[in-house]
Motif scaffolding. Sequence first.
Motif, mmCIF file in Angstrom:
data_model
loop_
_atom_site.group_PDB
_atom_site.id
_atom_site.type_symbol
_atom_site.label_atom_id
_atom_site.label_comp_id
_atom_site.label_asym_id
_atom_site.label_seq_id
_atom_site.Cartn_x
_atom_site.Cartn_y
_atom_site.Cartn_z
ATOM 1 N N ALA A 276 54.331 60.968 77.753
ATOM 2 C CA ALA A 276 54.589 59.576 77.348
ATOM 3 C C ALA A 276 54.788 58.699 78.594
ATOM 4 N N VAL A 277 55.513 59.225 79.588
ATOM 5 C CA VAL A 277 55.781 58.463 80.815
ATOM 6 C C VAL A 277 54.490 58.301 81.636
ATOM 7 N N LYS A 278 53.743 59.412 81.763
ATOM 8 C CA LYS A 278 52.484 59.389 82.527
ATOM 9 C C LYS A 278 51.496 58.396 81.899
ATOM 10 N N ILE A 279 51.380 58.471 80.576
ATOM 11 C CA ILE A 279 50.474 57.568 79.850
ATOM 12 C C ILE A 279 50.882 56.112 80.115
ATOM 13 N N GLY A 280 52.196 55.872 80.078
ATOM 14 C CA GLY A 280 52.705 54.520 80.337
ATOM 15 C C GLY A 280 52.288 54.036 81.709
ATOM 16 N N SER A 281 52.406 54.907 82.735
ATOM 17 C CA SER A 281 52.076 54.388 84.074
ATOM 18 C C SER A 281 50.568 54.217 84.232
ATOM 19 N N GLU A 282 49.775 55.051 83.559
ATOM 20 C CA GLU A 282 48.307 54.860 83.621
ATOM 21 C C GLU A 282 47.899 53.554 82.925
ATOM 22 N N MET A 283 48.566 53.254 81.810
ATOM 23 C CA MET A 283 48.226 52.007 81.099
ATOM 24 C C MET A 283 48.653 50.783 81.923
ATOM 25 N N GLU A 284 49.817 50.893 82.573
ATOM 26 C CA GLU A 284 50.264 49.790 83.451
ATOM 27 C C GLU A 284 49.236 49.564 84.561
ATOM 28 N N ARG A 285 48.748 50.713 85.115
ATOM 29 C CA ARG A 285 47.755 50.611 86.192
ATOM 30 C C ARG A 285 46.478 49.910 85.687
ATOM 31 N N ALA A 286 46.063 50.251 84.455
ATOM 32 C CA ALA A 286 44.848 49.625 83.900
ATOM 33 C C ALA A 286 45.067 48.122 83.677
ATOM 34 N N PHE A 287 46.256 47.743 83.258
ATOM 35 C CA PHE A 287 46.533 46.303 83.100
ATOM 36 C C PHE A 287 46.504 45.589 84.453
ATOM 37 N N ARG A 288 46.985 46.292 85.502
ATOM 38 C CA ARG A 288 46.994 45.653 86.837
ATOM 39 C C ARG A 288 45.577 45.296 87.283
ATOM 40 N N LYS A 289 44.594 46.113 86.848
ATOM 41 C CA LYS A 289 43.196 45.852 87.253
ATOM 42 C C LYS A 289 42.709 44.509 86.732
ATOM 43 N N VAL A 290 43.323 44.008 85.657
ATOM 44 C CA VAL A 290 42.946 42.664 85.185
ATOM 45 C C VAL A 290 44.071 41.663 85.499
ATOM 46 N N ASP A 291 44.830 41.997 86.578
ATOM 47 C CA ASP A 291 45.872 41.097 87.087
ATOM 48 C C ASP A 291 46.988 40.825 86.097
ATOM 49 N N LEU A 292 47.295 41.812 85.281
ATOM 50 C CA LEU A 292 48.423 41.637 84.356
ATOM 51 C C LEU A 292 49.521 42.639 84.709
ATOM 52 N N ASN A 293 50.717 42.114 84.974
ATOM 53 C CA ASN A 293 51.863 43.020 85.091
ATOM 54 C C ASN A 293 52.246 43.450 83.694
ATOM 55 N N SER A 294 52.794 44.642 83.576
ATOM 56 C CA SER A 294 53.195 45.111 82.249
ATOM 57 C C SER A 294 54.380 46.050 82.392
ATOM 58 N N THR A 295 55.063 46.285 81.283
ATOM 59 C CA THR A 295 56.227 47.179 81.281
ATOM 60 C C THR A 295 56.046 48.216 80.187
ATOM 61 N N ALA A 296 56.230 49.478 80.554
ATOM 62 C CA ALA A 296 56.072 50.568 79.584
ATOM 63 C C ALA A 296 57.441 51.009 79.066
ATOM 64 N N TYR A 297 57.546 51.208 77.772
ATOM 65 C CA TYR A 297 58.754 51.757 77.147
ATOM 66 C C TYR A 297 58.370 53.075 76.476
ATOM 67 N N CYS A 298 59.028 54.144 76.884
ATOM 68 C CA CYS A 298 58.702 55.469 76.341
ATOM 69 C C CYS A 298 59.916 56.018 75.610
ATOM 70 N N SER A 299 59.710 56.538 74.419
ATOM 71 C CA SER A 299 60.844 57.135 73.697
ATOM 72 C C SER A 299 60.330 57.986 72.551
ATOM 73 N N PRO A 300 61.196 58.883 72.048
ATOM 74 C CA PRO A 300 60.829 59.505 70.775
ATOM 75 C C PRO A 300 60.853 58.427 69.694
ATOM 76 N N ILE A 301 60.400 58.752 68.499
ATOM 77 C CA ILE A 301 60.515 57.805 67.388
ATOM 78 C C ILE A 301 62.018 57.635 67.117
ATOM 79 N N HIS A 302 62.444 56.392 66.930
ATOM 80 C CA HIS A 302 63.866 56.115 66.699
ATOM 81 C C HIS A 302 64.142 56.242 65.194
ATOM 82 N N THR A 303 65.004 57.166 64.823
ATOM 83 C CA THR A 303 65.109 57.467 63.388
ATOM 84 C C THR A 303 66.347 56.849 62.705
#
Length: 310
Positions: A276-303
């Motif tokens: 979940a954390v790795k995926i978040g940082s890869e997605m942030e990196r992909a957003f940076r390629k189009v000049d967008l900063n982004s923030t990833a939130y990773c968690s289990p499903i909140h029950t």
Amino acid sequence: MSDSIRIKGNASVANVSCGFDCIGYAISEPYDLLTIEKRDKPGIEISMSGYRSESIPTDPEKNTAGKAILSLLNSLGSAQGFKVKIQKGIPPGSGIGSSSASAAAAVVGVNELLGNPFKNGELLIHGMAGEAVASGGFHADNIAPAVFGGIILIRSYDPLDILNLPVPKNLYSTAVLPDMTINTKEARQLLPKNVPLSSAVEQAGNLAGFTLGLHESDFDLLGRSMVDHFAEPHRSKLIPGYEDVRQSAIDARAIGCGISGSGPAVFALSDSSEKAVKIGSEMERAFRKVDLNSTAYCSPIHTEPPEILG
Ligand code: HSE
């Protein structure tokens, strides 16, 4: 009985690709923090702080938390007044149920301060009245998970039929919020009123597959089912770099990935917290390629429902 309460309202991911307007799940972070206090005159007084809070109206009729409280009080015939301080941890217009989080915390908190005249299940309709102020539509796939926690299926809106879906062990969520906003009302207006029969058939098959995948903890089936024929084809063009962001999540071994609610947040499911954390940082990196900063939130499903902090 106390006269004031502090309560959290959790973010949520709606649609979950194949469940337009009918599936959503709650996440642990980010969240809004509400302080609700009884006051000795009628009326709701709202003050806001935090993330992009200056864009949110404080008129209770136009504020999701205010409208939800008014709906609840109205059905009780109560003239009790409240002071509500909303600290936004969830940026509005981000696609992770910002308005629902405040509305859910508001109805659960006010119900508690009134001595719980409503069961938790009866609060949903008031939360939905609040949510409708922001989205311009009566949908519950953010507000229901925000009120109840977990993964929720809205089987029917009329009559309302809300079902809890099982939450498989080791199911993790990543929600990545690019630094831009999409207005839910506008994103709903973008959608066609009718869909081709072939798309409806595909969507129904995927939704059934997704619910079975949750029941059987079959993550391959979940992944195969996470396809959206209704909203994604129209909304993905509002999110710069969307295809790349999605592909980066799949390449980092996400179970599936799609637009969270009406976007611009993009979510992914995975089978471990590390992924979940790795995926978040890869997605942030992909957003940076189009000049967008982004923030990833990773968690289990909140029950859990909104947490009362005191
Ligand atoms: N199901 C809603 C939509 C969720 O897609 O418009 C909005 O967050």
